[in-house]
Design a protein around this motif. Structure first.
Motif, PDB file in Angstrom:
ATOM      1  N   VAL A 167       0.840  -1.211   0.000  1.00  0.00           N
ATOM      2  CA  VAL A 167       0.000   0.000   0.000  1.00  0.00           C
ATOM      3  C   VAL A 167       0.869   1.252   0.000  1.00  0.00           C
ATOM      4  CG1 VAL A 167      -1.667   1.346   1.338  1.00  0.00           C
ATOM      5  CG2 VAL A 167      -1.972  -1.119   1.086  1.00  0.00           C
ATOM      6  N   GLN A 168       1.902   1.269   0.849  1.00  0.00           N
ATOM      7  CA  GLN A 168       2.776   2.433   0.943  1.00  0.00           C
ATOM      8  C   GLN A 168       3.558   2.643  -0.356  1.00  0.00           C
ATOM      9  OE1 GLN A 168       5.439   2.344   4.276  1.00  0.00           O
ATOM     10  NE2 GLN A 168       6.514   4.203   3.687  1.00  0.00           N
ATOM     11  N   THR A 169       4.132   1.554  -0.903  1.00  0.00           N
ATOM     12  CA  THR A 169       4.912   1.657  -2.143  1.00  0.00           C
ATOM     13  C   THR A 169       4.042   2.111  -3.304  1.00  0.00           C
ATOM     14  OG1 THR A 169       6.355  -0.144  -1.383  1.00  0.00           O
ATOM     15  CG2 THR A 169       6.411   0.406  -3.726  1.00  0.00           C
ATOM     16  N   ARG A 170       2.846   1.563  -3.379  1.00  0.00           N
ATOM     17  CA  ARG A 170       1.945   1.925  -4.475  1.00  0.00           C
ATOM     18  C   ARG A 170       1.559   3.401  -4.393  1.00  0.00           C
ATOM     19  NH1 ARG A 170      -4.150  -0.429  -5.448  1.00  0.00           N
ATOM     20  NH2 ARG A 170      -4.643   0.886  -7.250  1.00  0.00           N
ATOM     21  N   GLN A 171       1.296   3.890  -3.189  1.00  0.00           N
ATOM     22  CA  GLN A 171       0.956   5.308  -3.029  1.00  0.00           C
ATOM     23  C   GLN A 171       2.107   6.205  -3.462  1.00  0.00           C
ATOM     24  OE1 GLN A 171      -0.171   5.545   1.114  1.00  0.00           O
ATOM     25  NE2 GLN A 171      -2.306   5.023   0.712  1.00  0.00           N
ATOM     26  N   GLU A 172       3.334   5.816  -3.080  1.00  0.00           N
ATOM     27  CA  GLU A 172       4.509   6.609  -3.468  1.00  0.00           C
ATOM     28  C   GLU A 172       4.692   6.600  -4.983  1.00  0.00           C
ATOM     29  OE1 GLU A 172       7.634   4.792  -1.293  1.00  0.00           O
ATOM     30  OE2 GLU A 172       7.074   5.685   0.641  1.00  0.00           O
ATOM     31  N   LEU A 173       4.538   5.426  -5.609  1.00  0.00           N
ATOM     32  CA  LEU A 173       4.704   5.330  -7.059  1.00  0.00           C
ATOM     33  C   LEU A 173       3.634   6.146  -7.789  1.00  0.00           C
ATOM     34  CD1 LEU A 173       5.532   1.516  -7.485  1.00  0.00           C
ATOM     35  CD2 LEU A 173       7.100   3.445  -7.750  1.00  0.00           C
ATOM     36  N   GLU A 174       2.399   6.091  -7.298  1.00  0.00           N
ATOM     37  CA  GLU A 174       1.325   6.846  -7.935  1.00  0.00           C
ATOM     38  C   GLU A 174       1.521   8.345  -7.763  1.00  0.00           C
ATOM     39  OE1 GLU A 174      -2.309   5.281  -6.392  1.00  0.00           O
ATOM     40  OE2 GLU A 174      -2.343   3.565  -7.774  1.00  0.00           O
ATOM     41  N   THR A 175       2.048   8.748  -6.601  1.00  0.00           N
ATOM     42  CA  THR A 175       2.339  10.166  -6.380  1.00  0.00           C
ATOM     43  C   THR A 175       3.403  10.655  -7.358  1.00  0.00           C
ATOM     44  OG1 THR A 175       1.771   9.995  -4.031  1.00  0.00           O
ATOM     45  CG2 THR A 175       3.128  11.865  -4.690  1.00  0.00           C
ATOM     46  N   ASN A 176       4.484   9.878  -7.503  1.00  0.00           N
ATOM     47  CA  ASN A 176       5.551  10.241  -8.448  1.00  0.00           C
ATOM     48  C   ASN A 176       5.048  10.222  -9.893  1.00  0.00           C
ATOM     49  OD1 ASN A 176       7.372  10.500  -6.337  1.00  0.00           O
ATOM     50  ND2 ASN A 176       8.047   8.373  -6.479  1.00  0.00           N
ATOM     51  N   GLN A 177       4.204   9.229 -10.204  1.00  0.00           N
ATOM     52  CA  GLN A 177       3.647   9.147 -11.552  1.00  0.00           C
ATOM     53  C   GLN A 177       2.784  10.368 -11.855  1.00  0.00           C
ATOM     54  OE1 GLN A 177       1.560   5.470 -12.402  1.00  0.00           O
ATOM     55  NE2 GLN A 177       0.460   6.364 -14.137  1.00  0.00           N
ATOM     56  N   MET A 178       1.994  10.804 -10.873  1.00  0.00           N
ATOM     57  CA  MET A 178       1.119  11.958 -11.078  1.00  0.00           C
ATOM     58  C   MET A 178       1.932  13.236 -11.259  1.00  0.00           C
ATOM     59  SD  MET A 178      -2.035  12.175 -11.527  1.00  0.00           S
ATOM     60  CE  MET A 178      -3.166  13.526 -11.887  1.00  0.00           C
ATOM     61  N   LYS A 179       3.036  13.353 -10.493  1.00  0.00           N
ATOM     62  CA  LYS A 179       3.909  14.519 -10.638  1.00  0.00           C
ATOM     63  C   LYS A 179       4.526  14.552 -12.035  1.00  0.00           C
ATOM     64  CE  LYS A 179       5.214  15.030  -5.768  1.00  0.00           C
ATOM     65  NZ  LYS A 179       6.341  14.923  -4.790  1.00  0.00           N
ATOM     66  N   LYS A 180       4.982  13.375 -12.505  1.00  0.00           N
ATOM     67  CA  LYS A 180       5.575  13.298 -13.838  1.00  0.00           C
ATOM     68  C   LYS A 180       4.541  13.597 -14.912  1.00  0.00           C
ATOM     69  CE  LYS A 180       8.366  10.291 -16.810  1.00  0.00           C
ATOM     70  NZ  LYS A 180       8.965   8.937 -16.978  1.00  0.00           N
ATOM     71  N   TYR A 181       3.323  13.101 -14.727  1.00  0.00           N
ATOM     72  CA  TYR A 181       2.241  13.360 -15.685  1.00  0.00           C
ATOM     73  C   TYR A 181       1.952  14.856 -15.784  1.00  0.00           C
ATOM     74  CZ  TYR A 181      -2.593  13.823 -17.314  1.00  0.00           C
ATOM     75  OH  TYR A 181      -3.725  14.233 -17.972  1.00  0.00           O
ATOM     76  N   GLN A 182       1.842  15.498 -14.627  1.00  0.00           N
ATOM     77  CA  GLN A 182       1.534  16.935 -14.621  1.00  0.00           C
ATOM     78  C   GLN A 182       2.668  17.739 -15.264  1.00  0.00           C
ATOM     79  OE1 GLN A 182       0.842  17.548 -10.442  1.00  0.00           O
ATOM     80  NE2 GLN A 182      -1.302  16.908 -10.548  1.00  0.00           N
ATOM     81  N   TRP A 183       3.929  17.356 -14.995  1.00  0.00           N
ATOM     82  CA  TRP A 183       5.074  18.058 -15.593  1.00  0.00           C
ATOM     83  C   TRP A 183       5.050  17.901 -17.111  1.00  0.00           C
ATOM     84  CZ3 TRP A 183       9.227  16.396 -18.547  1.00  0.00           C
ATOM     85  CH2 TRP A 183      10.247  17.339 -18.739  1.00  0.00           C
ATOM     86  N   GLU A 184       4.805  16.669 -17.596  1.00  0.00           N
ATOM     87  CA  GLU A 184       4.757  16.438 -19.039  1.00  0.00           C
ATOM     88  C   GLU A 184       3.626  17.217 -19.697  1.00  0.00           C
ATOM     89  OE1 GLU A 184       6.633  11.894 -19.286  1.00  0.00           O
ATOM     90  OE2 GLU A 184       4.480  12.234 -19.515  1.00  0.00           O
TER      91      GLU A 184
END
Length: 457
Positions: free
Chosen positions: A155-172
């Motif tokens: 749960v913790q790892t998935r939340q961190e990965l999704e947070t990073n993915q969302m940041k990368k998505y918004q930057w792109e």
């Protein structure tokens, strides 16, 4: 050309080779058999079978009964015991904690934690997954994603990965918007070459693939209606004793306790101690052998149990069934909204219930229970066939419920979320446990280790 003698020699040599090869193959097979017998402790097979059955709640007397004399739940335990006894190289378990009590769950958790071969398991119990699993496989969008660690780590790892993915998505997305804006403004003129360069960069960026937006899975929200207030005491148990007949042992003797709208209690105890029986006594499905149970005249009780889905008319749809049960609801759209609160939408509401999964039928039963608007919820193993998300939604619904609750469950996490008190049903009585459910689990673990420890001469 070979002479007859040479052919004979060749034939004999070939036969010797075949015999030697078969001998080696037989020797390897024999070694494998010996190793398998050693793994199974063949000389201790009966004792090992007894240990497994005892861990799953079978007494000495029960171990000698024929399987046909057991109920469906106990037969499931026999099937689980058989799988553990065989000790296969690959063990596949689908909801192994269903039909187990807390004692058996603790034993099984320790047994599987030390399993030396490959184990793949489906389970709705987060606490159990935390205690057993070293990897979690998440199935989503027709793909498998593997995470190291137990369920909490996943749960913790998935939340961190999704947070990073969302940041990368918004930057792109910001870069794409800026680049498109620059191209639109300077597509011609003195800076046209720069615009063309950026257009090529954007094309390469799009071709290589942009990061997908994180789409949160639809969360389920359950709720129980406000039943209103009634003056205490709601229910009083006074000097109650119970046994099923004059020829059977007493299950309870001299029970004394009260239940009000602020009661949030979980019943725990060894298998056969009478937890479900106590719920039936409280719910008036059974009458005390001695003593009395006094209930407020306005008290409404709703009981959920493991066999409630068997009472459903599977030829009816969930919508028709609920309309039949609650004739005061005349508008189908209103009933659709009621059922929809429990995660059944669209075609799931109007198709025959035989086409629904076990978990969806359980949601129909929860909707039926909720719309009785009870003051007191009597929940007997409500998590069987429910997924983790639905269990969390049920926990939230119970926490927000303004009435009382008595719970029997093998799910430690659910108990930890909703119960304020732990009552232990044991030795024909009910006593309050001085700690929380985690301290009770530790007590069970220590008790189990003491029971299975080798005896000292």
């Amino acid at each position: 050309m070979f002479t007859c003698r040479e052919k004979k020699r060749t034939f004999i040599s070939t036969n010797r080779f075949i015999v030697y090869f078969l001998f080696l193959e037989a020797q390897e097979l024999l070694l494998e058999i010996y190793e398998r017998l050693d793994d199974l402790d063949a000389d201790k097979a009966e004792a090992r079978a007894g240990r497994i059955l005892h861990g799953l709640g079978f007494t000495k007397k029960m171990q000698n009964k024929q399987c046909k004399d057991f109920s469906g739940g106990w037969r499931m335990r026999v099937a689980l015991a058989r799988a553990l006894f065989v000790s296969p190289h690959l063990l596949l378990l689908d909801e192994p904690t269903n039909h187990l009590d807390l004692d058996a769950c603790v034993w099984l958790e320790e047994e599987l934690r030390n399993y030396k071969r490959i184990l793949i398991m489906v389970s709705h119990s987060q606490d159990f997954l935390n205690g057993v699993c070293t990897n979690i496989v998440h199935l989503t969008k027709n793909k498998l994603f593997i995470y190291g660690g137990n369920y909490d780590a996943y749960v913790q790892t998935r939340q961190e990965l999704e947070t990073n993915q969302m940041k990368k998505y918004q930057w792109e997305q910001e870069q794409v918007a800026k680049t498109k804006g620059f191209i639109a403004r300077f597509g011609s003129g003195s800076r046209a070459s720069q615009a063309q360069s950026r257009e090529k960069t954007l094309a390469k960026m799009m071709e290589s693939g942009l990061t997908e937006k994180v789409v949160q899975e639809k969360t389920l929200s359950l709720s129980f209606p406000d039943p209103g207030k009634i003056p205490p005491p709601c229910l009083m148990v006074q000097g109650v004793g119970f046994r099923y007949s004059d020829n059977t042992d007493w299950i309870y003797t001299n029970l004394d306790f009260g239940i009000d709208l602020d009661t949030r209690v979980a019943l725990v105890g060894p298998n056969g101690a009478g937890k479900s029986t106590l719920l039936k006594l409280i719910g008036n499905q059974l009458l005390p052998t001695k003593g009395q149970i006094r209930r407020n005249a306005h008290l409404r009780m709703g009981r959920y149990h493991q066999h409630l889905t068997e009472q459903l008319d599977l030829n009816l749809s969930a919508l028709d069934y609920m309309m039949k049960c609650f004739t005061d609801v005349t508008e189908k759209e209103e009933m659709r909204r009621i059922i929809g609160r429990f995660g059944l939408t669209g075609r799931q509401q109007i198709c025959p219930m035989r086409n629904l999964s076990d978990g969806q039928r359980c949601r129909v039963c929860l909707a039926w229970l909720a719309w009785q608007c009870p003051h007191l919820l009597l929940l007997d193993e409500p998590t069987n066939h429910l997924d983790i998300e639905t269990i969390d939604a049920l926990a939230d619904a119970v926490k927000n419920f303004s009435g009382g609750m008595v719970l029997v469950s093998h799910d430690f996490r659910l108990i930890r979320q909703v119960a304020d008190k732990i009552w232990v049903c044991e030795n024909q009585t009910v006593k309050e446990w001085p700690g929380d459910i985690l301290s009770y689990k530790e007590y069970l673990r220590q008790k189990m280790q003491a029971d299975f420890a080798p005896s000292k001469k």
